[in-house]
Design a protein around this motif. Sequence first.
Motif, PDB file in Angstrom:
ATOM      1  N   THR A  27       0.808  -1.327  -0.039  1.00  0.00           N
ATOM      2  CA  THR A  27       0.030   0.138   0.074  1.00  0.00           C
ATOM      3  C   THR A  27       0.760   1.162   0.083  1.00  0.00           C
ATOM      4  O   THR A  27       2.099   1.184   0.652  1.00  0.00           O
ATOM      5  CB  THR A  27      -1.006  -0.080   1.193  1.00  0.00           C
ATOM      6  OG1 THR A  27      -1.628   1.440   1.199  1.00  0.00           O
ATOM      7  CG2 THR A  27      -0.075  -0.235   2.464  1.00  0.00           C
ATOM      8  N   PRO A  28       0.452   2.279  -0.797  1.00  0.00           N
ATOM      9  CA  PRO A  28       1.397   3.702  -0.513  1.00  0.00           C
ATOM     10  C   PRO A  28       1.029   4.393   0.717  1.00  0.00           C
ATOM     11  O   PRO A  28       2.052   5.246   1.069  1.00  0.00           O
ATOM     12  CB  PRO A  28       0.443   4.348  -1.568  1.00  0.00           C
ATOM     13  CG  PRO A  28      -0.589   4.026  -1.553  1.00  0.00           C
ATOM     14  CD  PRO A  28      -0.629   2.558  -1.353  1.00  0.00           C
ATOM     15  N   TRP A  29       0.163   3.926   1.454  1.00  0.00           N
ATOM     16  CA  TRP A  29      -0.074   4.592   2.839  1.00  0.00           C
ATOM     17  C   TRP A  29       0.716   4.139   3.927  1.00  0.00           C
ATOM     18  O   TRP A  29       0.249   3.396   5.023  1.00  0.00           O
ATOM     19  CB  TRP A  29      -1.501   4.613   3.108  1.00  0.00           C
ATOM     20  CG  TRP A  29      -2.485   4.985   2.177  1.00  0.00           C
ATOM     21  CD1 TRP A  29      -3.277   4.082   1.229  1.00  0.00           C
ATOM     22  CD2 TRP A  29      -2.386   6.331   1.342  1.00  0.00           C
ATOM     23  NE1 TRP A  29      -3.979   4.853   0.217  1.00  0.00           N
ATOM     24  CE2 TRP A  29      -3.373   6.182   0.197  1.00  0.00           C
ATOM     25  CE3 TRP A  29      -1.849   7.529   1.451  1.00  0.00           C
ATOM     26  CZ2 TRP A  29      -3.619   7.125  -0.575  1.00  0.00           C
ATOM     27  CZ3 TRP A  29      -1.923   8.396   0.541  1.00  0.00           C
ATOM     28  CH2 TRP A  29      -3.022   8.200  -0.276  1.00  0.00           C
ATOM     29  N   THR A  30       1.943   4.445   4.069  1.00  0.00           N
ATOM     30  CA  THR A  30       2.970   3.938   4.893  1.00  0.00           C
ATOM     31  C   THR A  30       3.796   5.094   5.318  1.00  0.00           C
ATOM     32  O   THR A  30       3.822   6.024   4.726  1.00  0.00           O
ATOM     33  CB  THR A  30       3.965   2.802   4.473  1.00  0.00           C
ATOM     34  OG1 THR A  30       4.783   3.253   3.620  1.00  0.00           O
ATOM     35  CG2 THR A  30       3.168   1.432   3.963  1.00  0.00           C
ATOM     36  N   TRP A  31       4.218   4.918   6.553  1.00  0.00           N
ATOM     37  CA  TRP A  31       5.338   6.039   7.184  1.00  0.00           C
ATOM     38  C   TRP A  31       6.467   6.263   6.307  1.00  0.00           C
ATOM     39  O   TRP A  31       6.847   7.492   6.148  1.00  0.00           O
ATOM     40  CB  TRP A  31       5.550   5.622   8.695  1.00  0.00           C
ATOM     41  CG  TRP A  31       4.425   5.907   9.323  1.00  0.00           C
ATOM     42  CD1 TRP A  31       3.650   4.887  10.235  1.00  0.00           C
ATOM     43  CD2 TRP A  31       3.597   7.211  10.008  1.00  0.00           C
ATOM     44  NE1 TRP A  31       2.756   5.467  11.040  1.00  0.00           N
ATOM     45  CE2 TRP A  31       2.758   6.730  10.894  1.00  0.00           C
ATOM     46  CE3 TRP A  31       4.153   8.418   9.487  1.00  0.00           C
ATOM     47  CZ2 TRP A  31       2.054   7.856  11.421  1.00  0.00           C
ATOM     48  CZ3 TRP A  31       3.392   9.476  10.146  1.00  0.00           C
ATOM     49  CH2 TRP A  31       2.355   9.449  11.293  1.00  0.00           C
TER      50      TRP A  31
END
Length: 213
Positions: A27-31
């Motif tokens: 996923t692109p939604w990572t820290w």
Amino acid sequence: MPSSTNSASQPLPWGAPALPAVLHHDTPWTWPNLVTATRLVVGLVLFTMAALTGNETLNYYGLAVYWSLDILDGAVARKLNQETLLGGQFDILSDRLLVAFFYLNELYLHPGMAVPIVLFLLQFMGIDHFLSNQYLRHPGIISPNYYYLVDRKIWQLNWSPAGKAFNTGLVTLLLIFTGSAVLVSAVVLAILAIKVYSVILLQRRPMGDAAVR
């Protein structure tokens, strides 16, 4: 994942990260992707300001942001087990953009360094970019940092701590602190030789083979 002939049966090379037992959802939604996006945006702003004003100090600030956050995003990814194929590609593309902007600014400010800068950009944007994406040929390898699972020699030459320092950091530091076109050109030619040798080694490996050598 890598075949049964993997690094579990061999000690890790010095400086090599261990492949995570469980891979994070792609996923692109990572820290770490947030850190990468931050360094890309802030770096591009600083490099653009440096280009518009001719202020080399701003160019160095952009380089400092690039290097420091490049280290941070990898550390965060490994710490939180958030390494993904998408994140690896985002990191590689961000590297190309930021390095290109830094060196093009240096070329404008120091035209006498044209030969080593052009040679470096050709190898970094071309051969090195090609090599950095070859991990995608091998199932279970999620970034170039784990290429030792495929070929230790190629990994040592390109993505080990010493390999990374020689392939990018040394040229940049010599460019900044010596201003010697001859010296920087000699180092760039040595890097080019390493990259060509790495491509030759790479072509000897079968597609998808993830066995350790």
